[in-house]
Design a protein around this motif. Structure first.
Motif, PDB file in Angstrom:
ATOM      1  N   PHE A  56     -33.887  16.068 -30.464  1.00 36.21           N
ATOM      2  CA  PHE A  56     -32.482  15.673 -30.355  1.00 36.21           C
ATOM      3  C   PHE A  56     -32.130  15.006 -31.671  1.00 36.21           C
ATOM      4  CE2 PHE A  56     -33.640  15.855 -25.882  1.00 36.21           C
ATOM      5  CZ  PHE A  56     -32.532  16.499 -25.348  1.00 36.21           C
ATOM      6  N   LEU A  57     -31.004  15.381 -32.236  1.00 36.11           N
ATOM      7  CA  LEU A  57     -30.568  14.759 -33.473  1.00 36.11           C
ATOM      8  C   LEU A  57     -30.037  13.357 -33.191  1.00 36.11           C
ATOM      9  CD1 LEU A  57     -28.921  17.833 -35.225  1.00 36.11           C
ATOM     10  CD2 LEU A  57     -31.261  16.975 -35.418  1.00 36.11           C
ATOM     11  N   SER A  58     -29.779  12.593 -34.228  1.00 32.92           N
ATOM     12  CA  SER A  58     -29.376  11.191 -34.098  1.00 32.92           C
ATOM     13  C   SER A  58     -28.263  11.008 -33.070  1.00 32.92           C
ATOM     14  CB  SER A  58     -28.886  10.660 -35.444  1.00 32.92           C
ATOM     15  OG  SER A  58     -29.904  10.754 -36.402  1.00 32.92           O
ATOM     16  N   ARG A  59     -28.307   9.869 -32.395  1.00 29.24           N
ATOM     17  CA  ARG A  59     -27.337   9.602 -31.326  1.00 29.24           C
ATOM     18  C   ARG A  59     -25.901   9.538 -31.827  1.00 29.24           C
ATOM     19  NH1 ARG A  59     -29.921   8.001 -26.576  1.00 29.24           N
ATOM     20  NH2 ARG A  59     -32.141   7.579 -26.865  1.00 29.24           N
ATOM     21  N   ASP A  60     -25.707   9.300 -33.112  1.00 29.67           N
ATOM     22  CA  ASP A  60     -24.345   9.238 -33.628  1.00 29.67           C
ATOM     23  C   ASP A  60     -23.787  10.619 -34.004  1.00 29.67           C
ATOM     24  OD1 ASP A  60     -26.111   9.462 -35.756  1.00 29.67           O
ATOM     25  OD2 ASP A  60     -24.823   8.370 -37.140  1.00 29.67           O
ATOM     26  N   LEU A  61     -24.629  11.659 -33.891  1.00 31.14           N
ATOM     27  CA  LEU A  61     -24.163  13.040 -34.100  1.00 31.14           C
ATOM     28  C   LEU A  61     -23.772  13.604 -32.735  1.00 31.14           C
ATOM     29  CD1 LEU A  61     -26.770  14.282 -36.705  1.00 31.14           C
ATOM     30  CD2 LEU A  61     -24.373  13.709 -37.105  1.00 31.14           C
ATOM     31  N   ILE A  62     -22.489  13.545 -32.463  1.00 32.59           N
ATOM     32  CA  ILE A  62     -21.964  13.874 -31.137  1.00 32.59           C
ATOM     33  C   ILE A  62     -20.862  14.920 -31.265  1.00 32.59           C
ATOM     34  CG2 ILE A  62     -20.796  12.952 -29.096  1.00 32.59           C
ATOM     35  CD1 ILE A  62     -21.910  10.188 -29.914  1.00 32.59           C
ATOM     36  N   ILE A  63     -20.962  15.987 -30.466  1.00 29.85           N
ATOM     37  CA  ILE A  63     -19.861  16.950 -30.409  1.00 29.85           C
ATOM     38  C   ILE A  63     -19.006  16.635 -29.187  1.00 29.85           C
ATOM     39  CG2 ILE A  63     -20.996  18.827 -31.635  1.00 29.85           C
ATOM     40  CD1 ILE A  63     -21.503  20.083 -28.813  1.00 29.85           C
ATOM     41  N   GLN A  64     -17.748  17.011 -29.280  1.00 28.94           N
ATOM     42  CA  GLN A  64     -16.862  16.891 -28.125  1.00 28.94           C
ATOM     43  C   GLN A  64     -16.812  18.228 -27.403  1.00 28.94           C
ATOM     44  OE1 GLN A  64     -13.615  15.166 -30.699  1.00 28.94           O
ATOM     45  NE2 GLN A  64     -13.312  13.969 -28.850  1.00 28.94           N
ATOM     46  N   VAL A  65     -16.898  18.187 -26.091  1.00 36.27           N
ATOM     47  CA  VAL A  65     -16.854  19.397 -25.281  1.00 36.27           C
ATOM     48  C   VAL A  65     -15.750  19.287 -24.240  1.00 36.27           C
ATOM     49  CG1 VAL A  65     -19.323  19.864 -25.594  1.00 36.27           C
ATOM     50  CG2 VAL A  65     -18.573  18.529 -23.637  1.00 36.27           C
ATOM     51  N   SER A  66     -15.231  20.441 -23.839  1.00 36.62           N
ATOM     52  CA  SER A  66     -14.212  20.426 -22.798  1.00 36.62           C
ATOM     53  C   SER A  66     -14.875  20.214 -21.446  1.00 36.62           C
ATOM     54  CB  SER A  66     -13.416  21.729 -22.789  1.00 36.62           C
ATOM     55  OG  SER A  66     -14.168  22.761 -22.163  1.00 36.62           O
ATOM     56  N   THR A  67     -14.113  19.821 -20.465  1.00 36.89           N
ATOM     57  CA  THR A  67     -14.648  19.604 -19.104  1.00 36.89           C
ATOM     58  C   THR A  67     -14.248  20.723 -18.171  1.00 36.89           C
ATOM     59  OG1 THR A  67     -12.737  18.228 -18.585  1.00 36.89           O
ATOM     60  CG2 THR A  67     -14.727  17.099 -19.334  1.00 36.89           C
ATOM     61  N   ARG A  68     -13.937  21.879 -18.727  1.00 36.86           N
ATOM     62  CA  ARG A  68     -13.499  22.998 -17.865  1.00 36.86           C
ATOM     63  C   ARG A  68     -14.607  23.449 -16.946  1.00 36.86           C
ATOM     64  NH1 ARG A  68     -13.091  28.107 -22.002  1.00 36.86           N
ATOM     65  NH2 ARG A  68     -15.235  28.068 -22.708  1.00 36.86           N
TER      66      ARG A  68
END
Length: 196
Positions: free
Chosen positions: A184-196
């Motif tokens: 898992f890459l660093s915790r501060d590398l975060i993508i946003q995903v839809s909740t569909r």
């Protein structure tokens, strides 16, 4: 830094794909190519991909689409993305590829946050991230919406198992981790995903 090919399986993604492609275009680290593996969309998905300069190949179920995209990819590293994600800032890809190389990983994924707002939704994503990192220490898992993998590993294991219709990403991560290091890459590398 190694060359990066981005592969996006799609089917009727005219609402989300432009957002992702705009997010990609804004990155200061430019991928070698963006490949859209489209499963016979009946909306403007292909037109949007073409206008953005993406290469279009035939898609199918997600595993087949990802494999078709990887087959024509030229990059040394493959990044499989779903269409309904968003990068947080213009330095995201640069940081991702840098950490991937520095840690000498073979396959990796990142944490997620919801595109939509709301405390309950955000809490659910936090729980999901915690679970993935905890479970991933014993059994690797890279959700299909973000899988970063060395191309030679993808080819060595002959890609995604197209006979698996559900959790093909889980199977992929487990097999890839037998060849190269999973992380898992660093915790501060975060993508946003839809909740569909």
């Amino acid at each position: 830094m190694q060359t990066l090919s981005i592969i996006i399986p799609t089917m009727n993604e005219e609402d989300y794909l432009p957002i992702l492609l705009t997010s990609l275009k804004a990155q200061n680290y430019k991928p070698l190519e963006t490949i859209v593996a489209d499963a016979h969309s009946t909306d403007r998905t292909r037109e949007i991909a073409r206008e953005a300069g993406a290469k279009i190949v035939e898609g199918g179920m997600p595993g087949a689409g990802r494999n078709n995209g990887a087959e024509v990819a030229r990059g040394g590293v493959l990044l499989f993305l779903d269409a309904d994600i968003l990068f947080p800032d213009k330095t995201f890809l640069e940081k991702v590829v840098k950490e991937f190389e520095e840690r000498r990983l073979g396959i990796a994924t990142v944490s997620i946050a919801p595109i939509q707002s709301g405390r309950v939704i955000r809490f659910a994503h936090d729980v999901y991230n915690f679970y993935l990192r905890l479970a991933g220490s014993r059994r690797p898992h890279a959700p299909g919406f973000f899988i970063l993998v060395k191309r030679d590993i993808h080819e060595q294991m002959k890609g995604f198992d197209e006979s698996i219709l559900y959790a093909e990403d889980q199977d992929y991560a487990v097999r890839a981790a037998k060849i190269g290091a999973f992380g898992f890459l660093s915790r501060d590398l975060i993508i946003q995903v839809s909740t569909r």
